[in-house]
Design a protein around this motif. Structure first.
Motif, PDB file in Angstrom:
ATOM      1  N   PRO A  75      -8.361  -7.539 -34.376  1.00  0.00           N
ATOM      2  CA  PRO A  75      -9.303  -6.692 -33.615  1.00  0.00           C
ATOM      3  C   PRO A  75      -9.968  -7.457 -32.490  1.00  0.00           C
ATOM      4  O   PRO A  75     -11.188  -7.514 -32.415  1.00  0.00           O
ATOM      5  N   THR A  76      -9.170  -8.042 -31.634  1.00  0.00           N
ATOM      6  CA  THR A  76      -9.703  -8.719 -30.464  1.00  0.00           C
ATOM      7  C   THR A  76      -9.802  -7.730 -29.318  1.00  0.00           C
ATOM      8  O   THR A  76      -9.447  -6.567 -29.442  1.00  0.00           O
ATOM      9  N   LYS A  77     -10.266  -8.237 -28.185  1.00  0.00           N
ATOM     10  CA  LYS A  77     -10.351  -7.370 -27.021  1.00  0.00           C
ATOM     11  C   LYS A  77      -9.746  -8.054 -25.820  1.00  0.00           C
ATOM     12  O   LYS A  77     -10.309  -9.048 -25.346  1.00  0.00           O
ATOM     13  N   PRO A  78      -8.602  -7.583 -25.362  1.00  0.00           N
ATOM     14  CA  PRO A  78      -7.828  -6.436 -25.861  1.00  0.00           C
ATOM     15  C   PRO A  78      -7.118  -6.775 -27.162  1.00  0.00           C
ATOM     16  O   PRO A  78      -6.982  -7.939 -27.483  1.00  0.00           O
ATOM     17  N   PRO A  79      -6.694  -5.768 -27.904  1.00  0.00           N
ATOM     18  CA  PRO A  79      -6.116  -6.002 -29.224  1.00  0.00           C
ATOM     19  C   PRO A  79      -4.837  -6.819 -29.134  1.00  0.00           C
ATOM     20  O   PRO A  79      -4.109  -6.755 -28.157  1.00  0.00           O
ATOM     21  N   SER A  80      -4.586  -7.597 -30.178  1.00  0.00           N
ATOM     22  CA  SER A  80      -3.308  -8.295 -30.263  1.00  0.00           C
ATOM     23  C   SER A  80      -2.688  -7.984 -31.620  1.00  0.00           C
ATOM     24  O   SER A  80      -3.384  -7.819 -32.613  1.00  0.00           O
ATOM     25  N   VAL A  81      -1.386  -7.884 -31.632  1.00  0.00           N
ATOM     26  CA  VAL A  81      -0.670  -7.506 -32.849  1.00  0.00           C
ATOM     27  C   VAL A  81       0.432  -8.512 -33.104  1.00  0.00           C
ATOM     28  O   VAL A  81       1.214  -8.811 -32.202  1.00  0.00           O
ATOM     29  N   GLU A  82       0.456  -9.030 -34.310  1.00  0.00           N
ATOM     30  CA  GLU A  82       1.474 -10.014 -34.638  1.00  0.00           C
ATOM     31  C   GLU A  82       2.479  -9.442 -35.616  1.00  0.00           C
ATOM     32  O   GLU A  82       2.106  -8.792 -36.598  1.00  0.00           O
ATOM     33  N   TYR A  83       3.734  -9.690 -35.329  1.00  0.00           N
ATOM     34  CA  TYR A  83       4.813  -9.253 -36.211  1.00  0.00           C
ATOM     35  C   TYR A  83       5.434 -10.466 -36.883  1.00  0.00           C
ATOM     36  O   TYR A  83       5.668 -11.493 -36.243  1.00  0.00           O
ATOM     37  N   SER A  84       5.708 -10.314 -38.187  1.00  0.00           N
ATOM     38  CA  SER A  84       6.342 -11.405 -38.926  1.00  0.00           C
ATOM     39  C   SER A  84       7.261 -10.817 -39.988  1.00  0.00           C
ATOM     40  O   SER A  84       7.140  -9.641 -40.345  1.00  0.00           O
ATOM     41  N   LEU A  85       8.164 -11.625 -40.488  1.00  0.00           N
ATOM     42  CA  LEU A  85       9.033 -11.157 -41.566  1.00  0.00           C
ATOM     43  C   LEU A  85       8.283 -11.173 -42.889  1.00  0.00           C
ATOM     44  O   LEU A  85       7.508 -12.083 -43.163  1.00  0.00           O
ATOM     45  N   THR A  86       8.513 -10.174 -43.699  1.00  0.00           N
ATOM     46  CA  THR A  86       8.014 -10.169 -45.065  1.00  0.00           C
ATOM     47  C   THR A  86       8.963 -10.994 -45.937  1.00  0.00           C
ATOM     48  O   THR A  86       9.991 -11.473 -45.473  1.00  0.00           O
ATOM     49  N   ASP A  87       8.630 -11.137 -47.204  1.00  0.00           N
ATOM     50  CA  ASP A  87       9.544 -11.816 -48.121  1.00  0.00           C
ATOM     51  C   ASP A  87      10.869 -11.072 -48.180  1.00  0.00           C
ATOM     52  O   ASP A  87      11.949 -11.679 -48.166  1.00  0.00           O
ATOM     53  N   LEU A  88      10.772  -9.751 -48.225  1.00  0.00           N
ATOM     54  CA  LEU A  88      11.995  -8.947 -48.245  1.00  0.00           C
ATOM     55  C   LEU A  88      12.800  -9.158 -46.964  1.00  0.00           C
ATOM     56  O   LEU A  88      14.030  -9.257 -46.997  1.00  0.00           O
ATOM     57  N   GLY A  89      12.110  -9.239 -45.852  1.00  0.00           N
ATOM     58  CA  GLY A  89      12.774  -9.458 -44.578  1.00  0.00           C
ATOM     59  C   GLY A  89      13.469 -10.813 -44.521  1.00  0.00           C
ATOM     60  O   GLY A  89      14.596 -10.925 -44.034  1.00  0.00           O
ATOM     61  N   ARG A  90      12.782 -11.824 -45.033  1.00  0.00           N
ATOM     62  CA  ARG A  90      13.400 -13.156 -45.048  1.00  0.00           C
ATOM     63  C   ARG A  90      14.615 -13.157 -45.963  1.00  0.00           C
ATOM     64  O   ARG A  90      15.658 -13.738 -45.654  1.00  0.00           O
ATOM     65  N   SER A  91      14.482 -12.483 -47.092  1.00  0.00           N
ATOM     66  CA  SER A  91      15.606 -12.383 -48.017  1.00  0.00           C
ATOM     67  C   SER A  91      16.786 -11.679 -47.356  1.00  0.00           C
ATOM     68  O   SER A  91      17.936 -12.121 -47.440  1.00  0.00           O
ATOM     69  N   MET A  92      16.492 -10.580 -46.673  1.00  0.00           N
ATOM     70  CA  MET A  92      17.558  -9.832 -46.003  1.00  0.00           C
ATOM     71  C   MET A  92      18.206 -10.678 -44.921  1.00  0.00           C
ATOM     72  O   MET A  92      19.427 -10.714 -44.791  1.00  0.00           O
ATOM     73  N   PHE A  93      17.382 -11.390 -44.169  1.00  0.00           N
ATOM     74  CA  PHE A  93      17.944 -12.200 -43.096  1.00  0.00           C
ATOM     75  C   PHE A  93      18.846 -13.305 -43.644  1.00  0.00           C
ATOM     76  O   PHE A  93      19.844 -13.674 -43.024  1.00  0.00           O
ATOM     77  N   GLY A  94      18.499 -13.797 -44.830  1.00  0.00           N
ATOM     78  CA  GLY A  94      19.353 -14.795 -45.460  1.00  0.00           C
ATOM     79  C   GLY A  94      20.760 -14.283 -45.670  1.00  0.00           C
ATOM     80  O   GLY A  94      21.737 -15.043 -45.583  1.00  0.00           O
ATOM     81  N   ALA A  95      20.877 -12.975 -45.940  1.00  0.00           N
ATOM     82  CA  ALA A  95      22.197 -12.371 -46.129  1.00  0.00           C
ATOM     83  C   ALA A  95      22.836 -12.026 -44.783  1.00  0.00           C
ATOM     84  O   ALA A  95      24.028 -12.247 -44.568  1.00  0.00           O
ATOM     85  N   LEU A  96      22.021 -11.503 -43.889  1.00  0.00           N
ATOM     86  CA  LEU A  96      22.521 -11.113 -42.572  1.00  0.00           C
ATOM     87  C   LEU A  96      23.040 -12.321 -41.799  1.00  0.00           C
ATOM     88  O   LEU A  96      23.996 -12.235 -41.037  1.00  0.00           O
TER      89      LEU A  96
END
Lengths: 136, 136
Positions: free
Chosen positions: A89-110
């Motif tokens: 909640p900064t001004k202006p707002p900033s949004v960070e995207y990251s992999l979840t555990d599931l995402g990291r697991s999926m990427f390991g296969a991908l």
DNA sequence: CAGGATCCTTCTAGATACTG
DNA sequence: CAGTATCTAGAAGGATCCTG
């Protein structure tokens, strides 16, 4: 056992998982794969596998993605549970995207497929060229 | 080392291979992956990884594919060098499709993702449900 | 049997303009 | 900064009919 070695049993299991039960429309494997079939899904997953990024950073990182597709693809990846979206909640707002555990697991296969693509790109290109000239 | 363990170096390499050079349109990895993004590509590859099949057999095996998409997808897989098409000059003619060495190699990499999808389908479904109810 | 050709519908993705 | 909204072109996919 080397996990890159595939035995027939697992092949058959995958095949059954993709075709069995006479209920292809609801096939679990295809359902999941479908969510990764978008033009930008693999690329963004690979980017976020490196480190978390903010929206604008991803735009600069992938200059040829439209902001609409970036928003939409991140949204889909988030919906499937691969990506975590955190708003600061900064001004202006900033949004960070990251992999979840599931995402990291999926990427390991991908990743196996991405690596294969990198190593065998020439062979595929060559096959295409050969095929196209043979057709002509 | 277990090949399912991913180190940062390979992550970075893949990421670079997908985004580097400022020439994303010609990115080798994306070029190859794109050819597998069709709705039926993975499924048909998985089927042919089990054993060679004839056109009609594939139709019966995958009842919800149209003959148009079966023809077209096999054609694309053949063009990329994954599938071999052999015509037997019988009457009426019969055509057998099988994986090439390149196709088997590719499937070895793809399989990791398919197996992951089979194992983690429930988690993805759960994530979707949670996301959708949270949005409502 | 294994497709080719056509027509039609839907889905994907890009461009542009605007907003909290 | 990080999106939303709208509009549109093009690709992907399905249905149907026809043939060597």
């Amino acid at each position: 056992m080397d996990s890159t070695v595939i035995n027939l049993k697992s092949k058959l299991e995958i095949y059954k998982a993709m075709t069995g039960g006479g209920n292809l429309a609801d096939c679990p494997v295809r359902d999941v794969i479908q969510g990764l079939n978008g033009k930008w899904s693999s690329l963004l997953t690979a980017a976020l596998a490196e480190q978390p990024y903010r929206f604008g950073e991803l735009r600069r990182l992938v200059p040829d993605i439209s902001q609409r597709m970036l928003t939409q693809t991140l949204h889909e990846l988030q919906r499937d549970g691969y990506v975590h979206r955190e708003v600061f909640p900064t001004k202006p707002p900033s949004v960070e995207y990251s992999l979840t555990d599931l995402g990291r697991s999926m990427f390991g296969a991908l990743q196996h497929l991405l690596q294969w693509a990198e190593l065998n790109h020439d062979a595929v290109r060559e096959a295409r060229k050969e095929f196209d000239t043979a057709q002509a």
